[in-house]
Design an enzyme around this catalytic site. Structure first.
Site, PDB file in Angstrom:
ATOM      1  N   ASP A 185     -18.795  57.749  58.087  1.00  0.00           N
ATOM      2  CA  ASP A 185     -17.442  58.293  57.861  1.00  0.00           C
ATOM      3  C   ASP A 185     -17.155  59.522  58.725  1.00  0.00           C
ATOM      4  OD1 ASP A 185     -19.000  60.228  56.715  1.00  0.00           O
ATOM      5  OD2 ASP A 185     -18.445  59.769  54.649  1.00  0.00           O
ATOM      6  N   GLY A 186     -18.096  59.911  59.575  1.00  0.00           N
ATOM      7  CA  GLY A 186     -17.853  61.025  60.497  1.00  0.00           C
ATOM      8  C   GLY A 186     -18.420  62.348  60.024  1.00  0.00           C
ATOM      9  N   GLU A 187     -18.862  62.429  58.768  1.00  0.00           N
ATOM     10  CA  GLU A 187     -19.460  63.701  58.323  1.00  0.00           C
ATOM     11  C   GLU A 187     -20.775  63.942  59.053  1.00  0.00           C
ATOM     12  OE1 GLU A 187     -19.667  64.140  54.075  1.00  0.00           O
ATOM     13  OE2 GLU A 187     -17.514  63.842  53.826  1.00  0.00           O
ATOM     14  N   ARG A 226      -9.044  81.570  74.500  1.00  0.00           N
ATOM     15  CA  ARG A 226      -7.804  81.680  75.282  1.00  0.00           C
ATOM     16  C   ARG A 226      -6.568  81.805  74.401  1.00  0.00           C
ATOM     17  NH1 ARG A 226      -9.260  76.800  79.325  1.00  0.00           N
ATOM     18  NH2 ARG A 226     -10.428  76.234  77.462  1.00  0.00           N
ATOM     19  N   GLN A 227      -6.630  81.218  73.195  1.00  0.00           N
ATOM     20  CA  GLN A 227      -5.470  81.285  72.292  1.00  0.00           C
ATOM     21  C   GLN A 227      -5.578  82.598  71.510  1.00  0.00           C
ATOM     22  OE1 GLN A 227      -2.972  79.034  72.193  1.00  0.00           O
ATOM     23  NE2 GLN A 227      -1.844  79.915  70.480  1.00  0.00           N
ATOM     24  N   HIS A 263      -8.317  87.997  77.496  1.00  0.00           N
ATOM     25  CA  HIS A 263      -7.184  88.352  78.337  1.00  0.00           C
ATOM     26  C   HIS A 263      -6.552  89.659  77.878  1.00  0.00           C
ATOM     27  CE1 HIS A 263      -3.084  87.028  80.202  1.00  0.00           C
ATOM     28  NE2 HIS A 263      -3.608  88.072  80.778  1.00  0.00           N
ATOM     29  N   ASP A 316      -6.326  83.915  89.504  1.00  0.00           N
ATOM     30  CA  ASP A 316      -5.332  84.610  88.674  1.00  0.00           C
ATOM     31  C   ASP A 316      -5.804  86.028  88.368  1.00  0.00           C
ATOM     32  OD1 ASP A 316      -7.261  84.225  86.694  1.00  0.00           O
ATOM     33  OD2 ASP A 316      -6.303  82.407  85.969  1.00  0.00           O
ATOM     34  N   LYS A 373      -0.980  83.604  89.052  1.00  0.00           N
ATOM     35  CA  LYS A 373      -0.841  82.248  88.509  1.00  0.00           C
ATOM     36  C   LYS A 373       0.213  82.193  87.409  1.00  0.00           C
ATOM     37  CE  LYS A 373      -4.049  80.221  85.688  1.00  0.00           C
ATOM     38  NZ  LYS A 373      -5.380  79.681  85.389  1.00  0.00           N
ATOM     39  N   ASP A 395     -14.008  81.617  89.313  1.00  0.00           N
ATOM     40  CA  ASP A 395     -13.243  81.676  88.060  1.00  0.00           C
ATOM     41  C   ASP A 395     -14.199  81.529  86.885  1.00  0.00           C
ATOM     42  OD1 ASP A 395     -10.999  81.984  86.510  1.00  0.00           O
ATOM     43  OD2 ASP A 395     -10.100  80.052  86.994  1.00  0.00           O
TER      44      ASP A 395
HETATM   45  C1  R5P Z   1      -7.510  80.734  82.455  1.00  0.00           C
HETATM   46  O1  R5P Z   1      -6.660  81.414  82.944  1.00  0.00           O
HETATM   47  C2  R5P Z   1      -8.888  80.606  83.000  1.00  0.00           C
HETATM   48  O2  R5P Z   1      -9.298  81.765  83.638  1.00  0.00           O
HETATM   49  C3  R5P Z   1      -9.027  79.425  83.926  1.00  0.00           C
HETATM   50  O3  R5P Z   1      -8.361  79.698  85.136  1.00  0.00           O
HETATM   51  C4  R5P Z   1      -8.464  78.196  83.298  1.00  0.00           C
HETATM   52  O4  R5P Z   1      -8.941  78.041  81.997  1.00  0.00           O
HETATM   53  C5  R5P Z   1      -8.800  76.979  84.110  1.00  0.00           C
HETATM   54  O5  R5P Z   1      -8.258  75.871  83.477  1.00  0.00           O
HETATM   55  P1  R5P Z   1      -7.839  74.584  84.281  1.00  0.00           P
HETATM   56  O6  R5P Z   1      -9.065  74.091  85.000  1.00  0.00           O
HETATM   57  O7  R5P Z   1      -7.394  73.624  83.209  1.00  0.00           O
HETATM   58  O8  R5P Z   1      -6.734  74.948  85.202  1.00  0.00           O
END
Ligand code: R5P
Length: 297
Positions: free
Chosen positions: A36-38, A92-93, A127, A169, A192, A219
């Site tokens: 069942d996924g557990e 990131r969120q 961030h 970025d 970016k 990155d």
């Molecule tokens: C976000 O700004 C991170 O630094 C990466 O640039 C980002 O997560 C890369 O994601 P993707 O490969 O989907 O562009």
């Protein structure tokens, strides 16, 4: 305090490397998925301190399994649980970008700090905050940077004197600058704008930053690959001689790897934060340096 390193199957190689670097015994946690996924983890016992190695790429099942395993470790006598998550998911969120969205960073930090006594990660995507401890509140949480390892790897590969390190970025500036300083190379970042999960736009950079030069894109994460592809196209259109990329966390699949190549990126290299075919840079030595204090408790 007696200490052991434990890892789950997907992190066995890196977990064993960490145990070896720390000269500690290693134990493998076994996983079972019911029809069942557990999930049901089975831990190989517990010392008073267990260093748990688990990178949190593809995090959803892993997070639940960690919470379940913590129940077992504590019940078997562990008094201190240290999570080593080289890749830390959901960072990131860090705010609700639209009404009603979850602030996932805060929720996941709450879950982990309820289960563990300390967290160590590598270049987490932060961030709008300066340090992990701002997210994790009372639980000691720290991060180390892979910049020195990346710089040393580039040096060992014989990066040319005119190599230009480019961050795609603003958020990559800290990492790119640190790698460039280690290598003694020039660096710059692009601007970016993300238009969607797989769509980014990059602002222009000064042509002389890349013209006729070897470019290494640096990155923290490569996921959909959209960021690196756009950066590579920009660098090549401005006359870069060759483009390579180094990332800390390789979260991309085989079809993305092909698209990265088609975008003109000759080589993509990653740290072993996440087990991936592009892994070339080992993190165990730097993780072990930071964790050595666990044996002195
Ligand atoms: C976000 O700004 C991170 O630094 C990466 O640039 C980002 O997560 C890369 O994601 P993707 O490969 O989907 O562009």
């Amino acid at each position: 305090m007696s200490v052991q390193v434990q890892a789950f199957a997907e992190g066995e190689t890196a977990g064993r490397a960490l145990a070896a670097a720390l000269e500690l015994p290693f134990g493998l946690v076994r996983s079972h998925r019911f029809p069942d996924g557990e999930l049901l983890p089975t831990v190989p016992g517990a010392r008073p301190c267990v260093i748990v190695y688990r990178s949190l790429d593809s995090p959803n099942d892993k997070l639940i399994e960690l919470v379940l395993a913590c129940e077992a470790w504590r019940r078997l006598g562990a008094r201190r649980l240290v999570l080593v998550a080289p890749y830390l998911a959901y960072m990131r969120q860090d705010r609700a970008f639209a009404p009603g969205q979850a602030v996932s960073q805060r929720a996941v930090a709450g879950l982990l700090s309820h289960s563990f006594d300390r967290l160590l990660s590598v270049d987490p995507h932060l961030h709008r905050i300066a340090a992990l401890k701002e997210v994790f509140g009372d639980m000691p949480a720290e991060s180390i940077s892979a910049a020195a390892c990346i710089g040393d790897w580039l040096a060992s590969e014989g990066a040319p004197a005119d190599v230009a390190l480019i961050g795609p970025d603003e958020e990559s500036a800290r990492l790119v600058r640190a790698v460039a300083e280690r290598l003694g190379a020039d660096w710059t970042v692009m601007a970016k704008t993300r238009r969607g999960d797989r769509q980014v736009e990059l602002g222009p950079i000064e042509p002389q930053a890349v013209q006729g030069r070897e470019v290494v894109l640096v990155d923290d994460i490569c996921s959909s690959g959209a960021t690196l592809m756009a950066a590579a196209r920009e660098a090549l259109s401005l006359g870069a001689r060759r483009v390579r990329a180094v990332v800390v966390h390789a979260l991309f699949n085989d079809s993305t790897a092909l698209r990265l190549r088609s975008a003109g990126i000759g080589q993509v290299v990653s740290t072993d934060s996440v087990s991936h075919p592009t892994n070339r840079i080992r993190l165990a030595p730097v993780l072990a340096e930071t964790l050595a204090e666990e044996m002195r408790r």
